[in-house]
Design an enzyme around this catalytic site. Structure first.
Site, PDB file in Angstrom:
ATOM      1  N   LYS A   1      50.762  20.327 -16.979  1.00  0.00           N
ATOM      2  CA  LYS A   1      50.302  19.533 -15.837  1.00  0.00           C
ATOM      3  C   LYS A   1      48.797  19.353 -16.002  1.00  0.00           C
ATOM      4  O   LYS A   1      48.007  20.253 -15.741  1.00  0.00           O
ATOM      5  CB  LYS A   1      50.613  20.236 -14.526  1.00  0.00           C
ATOM      6  CG  LYS A   1      50.183  19.413 -13.313  1.00  0.00           C
ATOM      7  CD  LYS A   1      50.608  20.070 -12.027  1.00  0.00           C
ATOM      8  CE  LYS A   1      50.353  19.219 -10.802  1.00  0.00           C
ATOM      9  NZ  LYS A   1      49.167  18.427 -10.779  1.00  0.00           N
TER      10      LYS A   1
ATOM     11  N   LYS B   1      56.572  20.501  -9.877  1.00  0.00           N
ATOM     12  CA  LYS B   1      55.352  21.070 -10.446  1.00  0.00           C
ATOM     13  C   LYS B   1      55.279  22.548 -10.109  1.00  0.00           C
ATOM     14  O   LYS B   1      55.704  22.966  -9.032  1.00  0.00           O
ATOM     15  CB  LYS B   1      54.140  20.322  -9.917  1.00  0.00           C
ATOM     16  CG  LYS B   1      54.103  20.210  -8.412  1.00  0.00           C
ATOM     17  CD  LYS B   1      53.074  19.186  -7.944  1.00  0.00           C
ATOM     18  CE  LYS B   1      53.133  19.090  -6.424  1.00  0.00           C
ATOM     19  NZ  LYS B   1      52.487  17.959  -5.843  1.00  0.00           N
TER      20      LYS B   1
HETATM   21  P1  AMP Z   1      50.025  16.721  -7.535  1.00  0.00           P
HETATM   22  O1  AMP Z   1      48.883  15.776  -7.706  1.00  0.00           O
HETATM   23  O2  AMP Z   1      49.596  18.149  -7.353  1.00  0.00           O
HETATM   24  O3  AMP Z   1      51.027  16.242  -6.524  1.00  0.00           O
HETATM   25  O4  AMP Z   1      50.852  16.765  -8.929  1.00  0.00           O
HETATM   26  C1  AMP Z   1      51.448  15.641  -9.479  1.00  0.00           C
HETATM   27  C2  AMP Z   1      50.474  14.942 -10.397  1.00  0.00           C
HETATM   28  O5  AMP Z   1      50.269  15.656 -11.596  1.00  0.00           O
HETATM   29  C3  AMP Z   1      50.961  13.595 -10.897  1.00  0.00           C
HETATM   30  O6  AMP Z   1      50.755  12.614  -9.921  1.00  0.00           O
HETATM   31  C4  AMP Z   1      50.112  13.374 -12.131  1.00  0.00           C
HETATM   32  O7  AMP Z   1      48.905  12.746 -11.757  1.00  0.00           O
HETATM   33  C5  AMP Z   1      49.771  14.773 -12.599  1.00  0.00           C
HETATM   34  N1  AMP Z   1      50.329  15.142 -13.901  1.00  0.00           N
HETATM   35  C6  AMP Z   1      49.671  15.824 -14.859  1.00  0.00           C
HETATM   36  N2  AMP Z   1      50.429  16.029 -15.932  1.00  0.00           N
HETATM   37  C7  AMP Z   1      51.632  15.470 -15.694  1.00  0.00           C
HETATM   38  C8  AMP Z   1      52.844  15.369 -16.420  1.00  0.00           C
HETATM   39  N3  AMP Z   1      52.993  15.895 -17.633  1.00  0.00           N
HETATM   40  N4  AMP Z   1      53.880  14.726 -15.830  1.00  0.00           N
HETATM   41  C9  AMP Z   1      53.764  14.201 -14.593  1.00  0.00           C
HETATM   42  N5  AMP Z   1      52.639  14.272 -13.855  1.00  0.00           N
HETATM   43  C10 AMP Z   1      51.576  14.900 -14.385  1.00  0.00           C
END
Ligand code: AMP
Length: 588
Positions: free
Chosen positions: A274, A446
């Site tokens: 992530k 996540k």
């Molecule tokens: P959050 O912003 O905490 O809701 O986490 C989701 C976000 O992580 C997504 O919107 C992406 O911007 C980011 N992200 C980073 N790496 C990845 C990945 N490998 N797959 C999907 N999202 C990712």
């Protein structure tokens, strides 16, 4: 349409706090709109002059409105501020003042919605010397032709603070009510605040709702959706994503740990790093390449380096979902999002800033490829398309690192490695999952090692004292309630840095961000337009009569600024309810 008619709709929407009531009013309004007027009316009803992805802004500060009001009404600044103190709203202040104006005659002509819209768009295109005067002149012209009610909403539109509480959900429902209401025999009982329809139609109602939602997620364009709905369900179904128009991205749920992750997405699954950057949607159609943020703003001009990377490494037409990450030029280590966030808004000296803050694109999904939507294709097939068609160049353009496993220990090792490399955690993805725009459906989750966090929007602040005297230093935060209103949930003043240069967000930076958004000021407190979203962590959520949400965050602390979020994306009251109930479940 006469602007007065629209102002009356705004007024009705403002007067009812009930979501169903708003849905009814909006659905009646939709019925009245002709295809000729739909473009501008649908923007105006959302309080917009430009669509979400358009970066143009009116750029009118609070002070300029006060100055214009002096000009139009002949009142002194003090008189204007006296009214503003009482109303707490520039729109209402204008309403009261133009009613009492002494210089110019009212009703010199009848304003139409098109005139107001065109004038506001013109204001945004002004450039060069004399811009401020011209802006004032345009606003004055509008105000002198407006009656009190019209003036109120013109000003509120200008300051993007319409205060009528219309969210996307209400729009979706209103489209269903308007165009399928007869077929579904929808009846709104205002007294009871209930929708009635025969049981036979409930399933169909949900089905139509899903269809409209799908259309909104795919096109992000209410005009297209309304025009299609007008023609019938088939036309709605026929709407598809268009390369070059931003589509909502899929969202991911949060789970506590790897085991919960496996439970949600199944075994085996894909595990990816992530990355802590910002999300972009990359559209390539022939030579044309566009970059949208997850807020669907077009940032192609800010990232010519990313455009070039797509050009060099992807040959076919496609829409890619990716994370753009900053890295340190010397050490090549990834940098946290904050350090490159300034690139998103930067309009000048782009070359220099590319040099200073280079980025790497990590592609993790593909939504469209060679004239074909991949929305219903399983993730493993989408990933295979990426692997086959993308040339990977480290520190420029690559695929997200991925491991496919059903083994908890291997997953844990991958997680540890991700954290060690400075990433936020991992994503776990269902190999068979489809791509559902705009939804948090659980095809991916996540996992990150933090306390619970919430994204909230700042609606007010207090000036500091002593050495913080120049800065706003305590921030009132809000979430969104079921009526799409921002409701307060606490105050946060920790987690910010005192000095520029320290890593993190400084009070000075916050003050700079919030000052142009001030809509009301009294003693040492200000109210601001709900625009700035921050992520906060907290120890606990308590029930509280102090705040309009009915809850208070205990010991909230800033985690980071979320410049990638719109105010509408911040936490909703049902999320807070959930958090609260989960805590209770844990014995709190
Ligand atoms: P959050 O912003 O905490 O809701 O986490 C989701 C976000 O992580 C997504 O919107 C992406 O911007 C980011 N992200 C980073 N790496 C990845 C990945 N490998 N797959 C999907 N999202 C990712």
């Amino acid at each position: 349409m006469r602007y007065l008619e629209l102002a009356e709709v705004y007024e009705k929407l403002e007067r009812t706090s009930k979501r169903l009531g708003k849905t009814k009013i909006l659905s009646e309004f939709l019925k009245k709109i002709s295809e000729k007027e739909i473009d501008h009316l649908l923007l105006l009803i959302q309080g917009r002059v430009f669509p979400a992805w358009d970066q143009r802004e009116l750029g009118i500060a609070h002070k300029l409105i006060i100055k214009t009001l002096r000009l139009v009404t002949g009142k002194t600044e003090k008189q204007i501020y006296d009214v503003l103190k009482k109303t707490g709203d520039l729109g209402e202040t204008t309403e009261q003042l133009v009613g009492k104006k002494t210089q110019v005659t009212l009703f010199s002509r009848k304003l139409t919605t098109q005139q107001v819209f065109d004038t506001l768009q013109k204001i945004a295109s002004l450039e060069g010397t004399g811009t401020v005067e011209k802006k004032m002149q345009f606003i004055s012209e509008l105000l002198t032709s407006a009656d009190q009610k019209e003036a109120k909403y013109i000003i509120r539109t200008i300051i993007s603070d319409l205060r009528i509480g219309l969210g996307e959900g209400t729009f979706r429902d209103a489209i269903v009510w308007c165009f399928f209401g007869d077929e579904l025999e929808i009846k709104y009982d205002e007294k009871e605040n209930k929708v009635n329809f025969s049981e036979n139609n409930r399933e169909k109602y949900d089905e139509y709702n899903d269809k409209v939602q799908r259309a909104i997620d795919l096109t992000n364009d209410f005009v297209e959706v309304v025009n299609a709905a007008r023609k019938g369900v088939k036309s709605l179904d026929n709407l598809s994503l268009k390369i070059g128009n931003p589509i909502k991205v899929m969202l991911y749920q949060k789970v506590k740990n790897i085991e919960d992750g496996f439970e949600t997405v199944g075994k085996p699954c894909a595990i990816e790093q992530k990355y802590d950057g910002f999300r972009v949607e990359l559209h390539k159609k022939g030579e044309e390449i566009k970059i949208f943020t997850r807020r669907l703003e077009d940032v192609s001009n800010q990232f010519p380096d990313v455009v070039k990377a797509v050009e060099e490494n992807v040959k076919k037409d496609c829409v890619l979902d990716a994370e753009v990450l900053g890295f340190d030029k010397k050490t090549k280590k990834y940098l946290p999002f904050q350090s490159i966030s300034q690139r998103i808004k930067r309009k000048y000296d782009i070359k220099e800033i590319i040099e200073k803050f280079p980025v790497e694109v990590n592609v993790f999904d593909v939504i469209y490829f060679e004239n074909k939507s991949l929305l219903n294709q399983p993730f493993k097939e989408r990933r295979a398309i990426l692997e086959k068609n993308i040339k990977q160049v480290p520190l420029k353009f690559k695929l997200a690192d991925q491991l496919i496993t059903d083994n908890s220990q291997k997953a844990q090792e991958f997680y540890d490695k991700a954290l060690k490399a400075g990433n936020e955690g991992i994503m776990m993805k269902n190999l068979e999952g489809i791509y559902k725009p705009g939804s948090r459906v659980g095809y991916g989750v996540k996992v990150k090692p933090t306390m619970e966090t919430l994204e909230v929007v700042i609606v007010g602040a207090e000036w500091g004292s002593g050495k913080r005297g120049k800065w706003l230093s305590s921030f009132t935060i809000a979430c969104i309630d079921e009526n799409e209103e921002f409701v307060e949930i606490g105050k946060v003043g920790t987690g910010f840095k005192e000095k520029e240069g320290e890593e993190g967000v400084t009070f000075e930076q916050m003050t700079k961000l919030l000052k142009p958004l001030i809509i009301e000021e009294s003693q040492n407190e200000v109210k601001v337009k709900p625009k700035i979203v921050i992520e906060v962590n907290f120890e606990e959520i308590q029930k509280s009569p102090t705040y309009a949400s009915g809850y208070a965050l205990r010991f909230p602390r800033l985690v980071k600024l979320r410049e990638d979020r719109r105010a509408e994306d911040c936490a909703r009251i049902d999320e807070i309810d959930n958090f609260y109930n989960q805590q209770r479940g844990r014995g709190k």
